[in-house]
Design a protein around this motif. Sequence first.
Motif, PDB file in Angstrom:
ATOM      1  N   LEU A 134       0.803  -1.225  -0.048  1.00  0.00           N
ATOM      2  CA  LEU A 134       0.072  -0.077   0.137  1.00  0.00           C
ATOM      3  C   LEU A 134       0.716   1.217   0.147  1.00  0.00           C
ATOM      4  O   LEU A 134       0.447   2.256  -0.754  1.00  0.00           O
ATOM      5  CB  LEU A 134      -0.956   0.098   1.468  1.00  0.00           C
ATOM      6  N   ALA A 135       2.012   1.250   0.653  1.00  0.00           N
ATOM      7  CA  ALA A 135       2.780   2.240   0.817  1.00  0.00           C
ATOM      8  C   ALA A 135       3.524   2.699  -0.659  1.00  0.00           C
ATOM      9  O   ALA A 135       3.721   3.829  -0.909  1.00  0.00           O
ATOM     10  CB  ALA A 135       4.005   2.091   1.628  1.00  0.00           C
ATOM     11  N   CYS A 136       3.635   1.697  -1.494  1.00  0.00           N
ATOM     12  CA  CYS A 136       3.880   1.939  -3.002  1.00  0.00           C
ATOM     13  C   CYS A 136       3.350   3.134  -3.610  1.00  0.00           C
ATOM     14  O   CYS A 136       3.615   3.662  -4.547  1.00  0.00           O
ATOM     15  CB  CYS A 136       3.859   0.531  -3.648  1.00  0.00           C
ATOM     16  N   GLY A 137       1.716   2.742  -3.135  1.00  0.00           N
ATOM     17  CA  GLY A 137       0.722   3.732  -3.787  1.00  0.00           C
ATOM     18  C   GLY A 137       1.065   5.254  -3.767  1.00  0.00           C
ATOM     19  O   GLY A 137       0.597   5.991  -4.163  1.00  0.00           O
ATOM     20  N   ILE A 138       1.880   5.641  -2.301  1.00  0.00           N
ATOM     21  CA  ILE A 138       2.264   6.773  -2.073  1.00  0.00           C
ATOM     22  C   ILE A 138       3.538   7.275  -2.620  1.00  0.00           C
ATOM     23  O   ILE A 138       3.817   8.195  -3.149  1.00  0.00           O
ATOM     24  CB  ILE A 138       2.269   6.971  -0.437  1.00  0.00           C
ATOM     25  N   ILE A 139       4.361   6.233  -2.703  1.00  0.00           N
ATOM     26  CA  ILE A 139       5.731   6.723  -3.181  1.00  0.00           C
ATOM     27  C   ILE A 139       5.658   6.673  -4.883  1.00  0.00           C
ATOM     28  O   ILE A 139       6.210   7.829  -5.395  1.00  0.00           O
ATOM     29  CB  ILE A 139       6.673   5.367  -3.012  1.00  0.00           C
ATOM     30  N   ALA A 140       4.863   6.040  -5.391  1.00  0.00           N
ATOM     31  CA  ALA A 140       4.804   6.081  -6.964  1.00  0.00           C
ATOM     32  C   ALA A 140       4.658   7.439  -7.332  1.00  0.00           C
ATOM     33  O   ALA A 140       5.284   8.107  -8.315  1.00  0.00           O
ATOM     34  CB  ALA A 140       4.004   5.056  -7.631  1.00  0.00           C
ATOM     35  N   TRP A 146     -12.830  -5.101  -9.825  1.00  0.00           N
ATOM     36  CA  TRP A 146     -12.324  -4.054 -11.017  1.00  0.00           C
ATOM     37  C   TRP A 146     -11.346  -3.057 -10.402  1.00  0.00           C
ATOM     38  O   TRP A 146     -10.677  -2.304 -10.958  1.00  0.00           O
ATOM     39  CB  TRP A 146     -13.607  -3.332 -11.674  1.00  0.00           C
ATOM     40  N   GLY A 147     -11.437  -2.767  -9.147  1.00  0.00           N
ATOM     41  CA  GLY A 147     -10.606  -1.751  -8.518  1.00  0.00           C
ATOM     42  C   GLY A 147      -9.251  -2.042  -8.793  1.00  0.00           C
ATOM     43  O   GLY A 147      -8.256  -1.391  -9.390  1.00  0.00           O
ATOM     44  N   PRO A 148      -8.900  -3.109  -8.241  1.00  0.00           N
ATOM     45  CA  PRO A 148      -7.197  -3.465  -8.225  1.00  0.00           C
ATOM     46  C   PRO A 148      -6.931  -3.905  -9.812  1.00  0.00           C
ATOM     47  O   PRO A 148      -5.847  -3.422 -10.145  1.00  0.00           O
ATOM     48  CB  PRO A 148      -7.179  -4.924  -7.662  1.00  0.00           C
ATOM     49  N   ILE A 149      -7.777  -4.447 -10.668  1.00  0.00           N
ATOM     50  CA  ILE A 149      -7.341  -4.550 -11.984  1.00  0.00           C
ATOM     51  C   ILE A 149      -7.165  -3.312 -12.660  1.00  0.00           C
ATOM     52  O   ILE A 149      -6.225  -3.014 -13.416  1.00  0.00           O
ATOM     53  CB  ILE A 149      -8.811  -5.374 -12.874  1.00  0.00           C
ATOM     54  N   LEU A 183       3.248   0.781  -8.658  1.00  0.00           N
ATOM     55  CA  LEU A 183       1.864   1.078  -8.957  1.00  0.00           C
ATOM     56  C   LEU A 183       1.274  -0.304  -9.132  1.00  0.00           C
ATOM     57  O   LEU A 183       0.243  -0.532  -8.597  1.00  0.00           O
ATOM     58  CB  LEU A 183       1.383   2.047 -10.239  1.00  0.00           C
ATOM     59  N   LEU A 184       1.888  -1.241  -9.791  1.00  0.00           N
ATOM     60  CA  LEU A 184       1.692  -2.639  -9.911  1.00  0.00           C
ATOM     61  C   LEU A 184       1.617  -3.365  -8.520  1.00  0.00           C
ATOM     62  O   LEU A 184       0.738  -4.034  -8.109  1.00  0.00           O
ATOM     63  CB  LEU A 184       2.456  -3.552 -10.960  1.00  0.00           C
ATOM     64  N   ALA A 185       2.704  -3.096  -7.713  1.00  0.00           N
ATOM     65  CA  ALA A 185       2.758  -3.550  -6.355  1.00  0.00           C
ATOM     66  C   ALA A 185       1.534  -2.865  -5.507  1.00  0.00           C
ATOM     67  O   ALA A 185       0.845  -3.603  -4.637  1.00  0.00           O
ATOM     68  CB  ALA A 185       3.963  -3.247  -5.684  1.00  0.00           C
ATOM     69  N   PHE A 186       0.995  -1.620  -5.857  1.00  0.00           N
ATOM     70  CA  PHE A 186       0.211  -1.001  -5.086  1.00  0.00           C
ATOM     71  C   PHE A 186      -1.073  -1.805  -5.425  1.00  0.00           C
ATOM     72  O   PHE A 186      -2.272  -1.950  -4.597  1.00  0.00           O
ATOM     73  CB  PHE A 186       0.072   0.314  -5.239  1.00  0.00           C
ATOM     74  N   GLY A 187      -1.361  -2.060  -6.737  1.00  0.00           N
ATOM     75  CA  GLY A 187      -2.794  -2.803  -7.214  1.00  0.00           C
ATOM     76  C   GLY A 187      -2.716  -4.125  -6.449  1.00  0.00           C
ATOM     77  O   GLY A 187      -3.876  -4.438  -6.063  1.00  0.00           O
ATOM     78  N   LEU A 188      -1.562  -4.907  -6.081  1.00  0.00           N
ATOM     79  CA  LEU A 188      -1.927  -6.003  -5.232  1.00  0.00           C
ATOM     80  C   LEU A 188      -2.267  -5.797  -3.704  1.00  0.00           C
ATOM     81  O   LEU A 188      -3.101  -6.399  -3.133  1.00  0.00           O
ATOM     82  CB  LEU A 188      -0.420  -6.722  -5.148  1.00  0.00           C
ATOM     83  N   GLY A 189      -1.973  -4.435  -3.158  1.00  0.00           N
ATOM     84  CA  GLY A 189      -2.116  -4.033  -1.957  1.00  0.00           C
ATOM     85  C   GLY A 189      -3.648  -3.731  -2.152  1.00  0.00           C
ATOM     86  O   GLY A 189      -4.494  -4.123  -0.942  1.00  0.00           O
ATOM     87  N   VAL A 190      -4.219  -3.053  -3.128  1.00  0.00           N
ATOM     88  CA  VAL A 190      -5.600  -2.782  -3.209  1.00  0.00           C
ATOM     89  C   VAL A 190      -6.350  -4.098  -3.235  1.00  0.00           C
ATOM     90  O   VAL A 190      -7.620  -4.423  -2.235  1.00  0.00           O
ATOM     91  CB  VAL A 190      -5.802  -2.020  -4.102  1.00  0.00           C
ATOM     92  N   ARG A 191      -5.982  -5.115  -4.031  1.00  0.00           N
ATOM     93  CA  ARG A 191      -6.665  -6.427  -3.713  1.00  0.00           C
ATOM     94  C   ARG A 191      -6.548  -7.119  -2.550  1.00  0.00           C
ATOM     95  O   ARG A 191      -7.806  -7.487  -2.053  1.00  0.00           O
ATOM     96  CB  ARG A 191      -5.975  -7.194  -4.875  1.00  0.00           C
ATOM     97  N   ARG A 192      -5.525  -7.081  -1.637  1.00  0.00           N
ATOM     98  CA  ARG A 192      -5.599  -7.436  -0.631  1.00  0.00           C
ATOM     99  C   ARG A 192      -6.697  -6.978   0.398  1.00  0.00           C
ATOM    100  O   ARG A 192      -7.166  -7.369   1.541  1.00  0.00           O
ATOM    101  CB  ARG A 192      -4.363  -7.323   0.317  1.00  0.00           C
ATOM    102  N   LEU A 203      -5.923   7.187  -1.991  1.00  0.00           N
ATOM    103  CA  LEU A 203      -6.377   6.123  -1.791  1.00  0.00           C
ATOM    104  C   LEU A 203      -5.476   5.204  -1.084  1.00  0.00           C
ATOM    105  O   LEU A 203      -5.884   4.616   0.033  1.00  0.00           O
ATOM    106  CB  LEU A 203      -6.523   5.373  -3.236  1.00  0.00           C
ATOM    107  N   ALA A 204      -4.073   5.275  -1.376  1.00  0.00           N
ATOM    108  CA  ALA A 204      -3.072   4.552  -0.508  1.00  0.00           C
ATOM    109  C   ALA A 204      -3.350   5.020   1.059  1.00  0.00           C
ATOM    110  O   ALA A 204      -3.092   4.013   1.910  1.00  0.00           O
ATOM    111  CB  ALA A 204      -1.936   4.727  -1.061  1.00  0.00           C
ATOM    112  N   ILE A 205      -3.239   6.170   1.322  1.00  0.00           N
ATOM    113  CA  ILE A 205      -3.398   6.497   2.662  1.00  0.00           C
ATOM    114  C   ILE A 205      -4.687   6.069   3.433  1.00  0.00           C
ATOM    115  O   ILE A 205      -4.617   5.724   4.466  1.00  0.00           O
ATOM    116  CB  ILE A 205      -3.500   8.044   2.673  1.00  0.00           C
TER     117      ILE A 205
END
Length: 227
Positions: free
Chosen positions: A25-31, A98-101, A79-88, A217-219
């Motif tokens: 999820l932190a990857c979504g902030i860094i990216a 569809w959100g993670p996809i 962002l791909l790593a963040f997508g995995l976090g969103v899925r989790r 979203l990540a936060i």
Amino acid sequence: MTDILSPETTARSSEKRSATTRILLACGIIAPILNIVVVLVLGALRPDYNAMVVPDSNLELGPGGWMQITNYIVTGSLLLAFGLGVRRMLRTGRGSTWGPILVATYGCTFVAIGPILPDPSLGYPVGEPETLTVHGAVHTLLGLVQFGSLTAVAFVLARRGAALGSGGWSWYSKVTGLLVPTSYVAFALTAKLWDGGPAGLIERIGIALCGTWIAVLAIRLLTARRR
């Protein structure tokens, strides 16, 4: 077998999974921060490059172009790593599929536009003919997918409650979903119809809108994870 199924082992496994999710999820902030900072710095330092006029992808061309190429690939991977976090985090309910996809699709476009270079345009690189090529057309198509996927996921997750909150989040996502495509259309029209117009500035506004929404979203997901 007893040790594998023990409460201590289960607790350690759960803690490890939780830590991994937080990192994803932190990857979504860094990216988005990485992408925006690199784009602004390279645009300010590159000789003969006018950031007000020329799109950020043209930084892949000319001297030092490898830096922007690397920026895209690293940003996309995060962002791909963040997508995995969103899925989790969003396993059930609205937007859980569809959100993670769509987040992953957004990330994939960054990775792809790294090696797929744009055509010279709007006077940069200086002296290069503005010819249309296959890779340039593919780059442009990927840009459409990039802005389109962010627009779609903003609307998909606008109605997500529980983990993301309601009210303000919903309105923020819907407004973002409207402003992102608007900025892209404004950029395209300005680049085509207004010689020397602020196409680069308009595009950067769109990039900032996308990146800010992803970071927020990540936060929110990280905050929900702690709760």
